[in-house]
Motif scaffolding. Sequence first.
Motif: not given
Length: 312
Positions: A119-145
């Motif tokens: 909900n806060v874009r400046f925070l989303w800029a850090a968190h978007i890293v985790h959501h930026s993959s178009d795949n959903f798997n356990l590899g994505t789970a470690v994709r952290n900003g």
Amino acid sequence: MDFTNPLVYGVPCFLGLILLELSYSKHRKEERSQKLYNWKDLGASLTMGIGSAVLAPLTKTIAAIVLFNYVYEIFNPLVDGVRTNIMGYESFGYAWYIWIICQLLDDFSYYWFHRQNHNVRFLWAAHIVHHSSDNFNLGTAVRNGWFTILYKPFFYMWIVAIGFPPEMLVVCLGIEALWQFQLHSVYIPKLGFIEKFMNTHTMHQVHHAQNFEYMDKNHGGFLNVFDKMFGTWKELDENIEIKYGVTHAPNSYNPLVILTHEYKDIWNDMKKSSNWYHKFMYAFAAPGWSHDGSSLTIKQQRKLLQTQSAKS
């Protein structure tokens, strides 16, 4: 009393489970499984995860030893040899029910921490890293900003302020992270009665979807009760084909681009107006906010859709 963060044992398990899911997906014939992992995407995710693993001990040491302990000492001083909260009651010990309460408070904090990341874009800029993959798997789970861990402790320090030991909170944070990791799998079906109160794999699929009806839903940690209480819960509709990822993707496997692309977009948007209020809102309003209506937040889009539906 000293405790070991569960993530110390979790990290090697993470790598083993990623390898297991990867092997399993490649041996299944259906198209969904064959496309579950993209090698370049997995490489980017693992790079993000390794970077987080390197940075986390430093930042978590600062959070646990400096911030959490400092707050704990200030709000829970020793009075005649007894740790006493400034509200007048004895600070909490290590009874089993205290651990359960601490874990519940941790989950409550996680919900609001996670929700504000969306909900806060400046925070989303850090968190978007985790959501930026178009795949959903356990590899994505470690994709952290890498920047999220700089502000995350501030959402939790109230727990030690009211009397819970810092080391207890750190263990609860580790348990939360373990549960969050394993949620990133498409191979676990709906879990019946557990779905009533737990945040499950299908609910987390909803959270990672960029489908309009699913966006900004299911922010919970291991419970879904806070999503239900505060209006952000959404059940998976198995008739809807999920599209994972974000609407403004980095379109790159370069870790530096993945880490910084949204900050660059914020800067470019801030330059669209000379009004300082507009600049502030581009950084701290919800993603999608614009001063001229050229783009809308999810909340604004849903409100507009409701208005149009009411008129038709």
